[in-house]
Design an enzyme around this catalytic site. Structure first.
Site, mmCIF file in Angstrom:
data_model
loop_
_atom_site.group_PDB
_atom_site.id
_atom_site.type_symbol
_atom_site.label_atom_id
_atom_site.label_comp_id
_atom_site.label_asym_id
_atom_site.label_seq_id
_atom_site.Cartn_x
_atom_site.Cartn_y
_atom_site.Cartn_z
ATOM 1 N NE ARG A 1 -2.677 0.680 13.755
ATOM 2 C CZ ARG A 1 -2.239 1.172 14.900
ATOM 3 N NH1 ARG A 1 -2.040 0.383 15.911
ATOM 4 N NH2 ARG A 1 -1.998 2.459 15.036
ATOM 5 C CB SER B 1 -3.136 -2.217 7.959
ATOM 6 O OG SER B 1 -2.751 -1.720 9.222
ATOM 7 C CD GLN C 1 0.335 9.348 13.970
ATOM 8 O OE1 GLN C 1 1.077 10.178 13.454
ATOM 9 N NE2 GLN C 1 -0.425 8.529 13.261
ATOM 10 N N GLY D 1 0.837 -1.210 0.000
ATOM 11 C CA GLY D 1 0.000 0.000 0.000
ATOM 12 C C GLY D 1 0.867 1.254 0.000
ATOM 13 C CG HIS D 2 3.377 2.242 3.349
ATOM 14 N ND1 HIS D 2 3.439 1.135 4.156
ATOM 15 C CD2 HIS D 2 2.806 3.224 4.098
ATOM 16 C CE1 HIS D 2 2.940 1.423 5.340
ATOM 17 N NE2 HIS D 2 2.541 2.670 5.340
HETATM 18 O O1 PAF Z 1 -0.881 7.414 8.097
HETATM 19 C C1 PAF Z 1 0.186 7.384 8.759
HETATM 20 O O2 PAF Z 1 1.005 6.482 8.616
HETATM 21 C C2 PAF Z 1 0.474 8.493 9.760
HETATM 22 O O3 PAF Z 1 -0.692 8.904 10.394
HETATM 23 C C3 PAF Z 1 1.230 9.679 9.145
HETATM 24 C C4 PAF Z 1 0.400 10.387 8.099
HETATM 25 C C5 PAF Z 1 2.537 9.204 8.539
HETATM 26 C C6 PAF Z 1 1.567 10.708 10.232
HETATM 27 O O4 PAF Z 1 2.377 10.155 11.227
#
Ligand code: PAF
Length: 279
Positions: A187, A185, A61, A36-37
């Protein structure tokens, strides 16, 4: 691939890029990279001279310290994947490079802060805006690419860009899925074999909702979707919502842009997923 860990150094590098008229595409990540990335990197490559990726597990976060602690950090494998994908630049700073001690941040993003994910992860989007604001300021990209999987995150970042007049274009890229439908993901590596099977109820339910959307009224469709997920062993539903994709308020029969979003705990892992029903 050039790798920077220091803010000052990457700032100087991107300044040179700008002076030579190169366009930059930016993909912000927390690492544990998957297909995905890499699809975000590919999309950035198609439209920019230089692609910059950041890997930074952003502590602000995470509202659950245990979640931050166990977040995967396979940096060597990540660097290899980025090299193979032809990424040009990696920014991989330490926390001290991004944050001063006891730094405070608050951005008024309105009700986006409290809806859906905001309800279950208080403060999460403050941390996201805090780090993305910093990364945008350091990298100064022309365009930044984010995945649709965190649909609300894209809305939040877009709100921030608008509020702070940040000179960056945002592109939302489609969700990538495993062959059986599970949304990719970082995760997912925490899912046990059983969790992995049970997790499929999320994408199956979203697909069912999309396919059957016109067959019933929205509250009935939503209730049926909730029941499907609640009947799945090992899955604890947090929310299933069918919303206006522009406001995240519940959709009605006159809504144009409709998105169905789900969050659930599968075993010990929290997963989110969504599908755009109409746009
Ligand atoms: O989607 C993510 O992986 C994170 O929330 C991000 C945008 C890299 C910010 O830390």
């Amino acid at each position: 691939m050039k790798i920077f860990t220091r803010t000052k150094e990457i700032e100087e590098y991107v300044l040179q890029l700008r002076l030579t008229g190169k366009t930059t595409g930016f993909v912000a990540t927390m690492g544990a990279l998957h297909q995905g990335h890499l699809s975000l990197i590919q999309q950035a490559q198609q439209a920019n001279d230089v692609v910059i990726c950041s890997i930074f597990v952003n502590p602000t976060q995470f509202n659950d310290p245990a979640d931050l602690e166990k977040y995967p950090r396979p940096i060597v494998a990540d660097i290899q994947k980025l090299e193979q994908a032809g990424c040009d630049v990696l920014f991989n700073p330490d926390v001290s490079e991004i944050y001063a001690t006891h730094e405070q941040w608050h951005l008024n993003i309105g009700e986006l802060e409290h809806l859906l994910e905001g309800k279950f992860r208080p403060g999460h989007y403050q941390g996201v805006t805090q780090v993305v604001y910093k990364l945008f300021n350091i990298v100064k990209p022309d365009t930044a690419y984010f995945g649709q999987k965190d649909y609300q995150q894209v809305m939040v970042i877009s709100k921030m860009v608008q509020l702070l007049n940040m000179p960056v274009k945002l592109v939302m890229c489609p969700i990538l899925r495993e062959p059986d439908g599970l949304a990719m993901s970082s995760r997912n590596i925490h899912l046990t074999a059983d969790d992995r099977l049970h997790s499929l109820i999320l994408s199956k339910t979203l697909n069912w909702v999309k396919d059957n959307f016109n067959s019933d009224k929205i509250p009935e469709i939503k209730a049926a979707a909730e029941q499907l997920i609640n009947n799945e062993p090992g899955v604890e539903l947090e929310y299933f919502e069918i919303v206006d994709g522009d406001t995240l308020h519940p959709a009605n029969q006159n809504t144009k842009n409709i998105v169905a979003l789900v969050a659930a705990r599968v075993g010990k892992t929290r997963l989110i997923d969504n599908v755009i029903i109409s746009s």
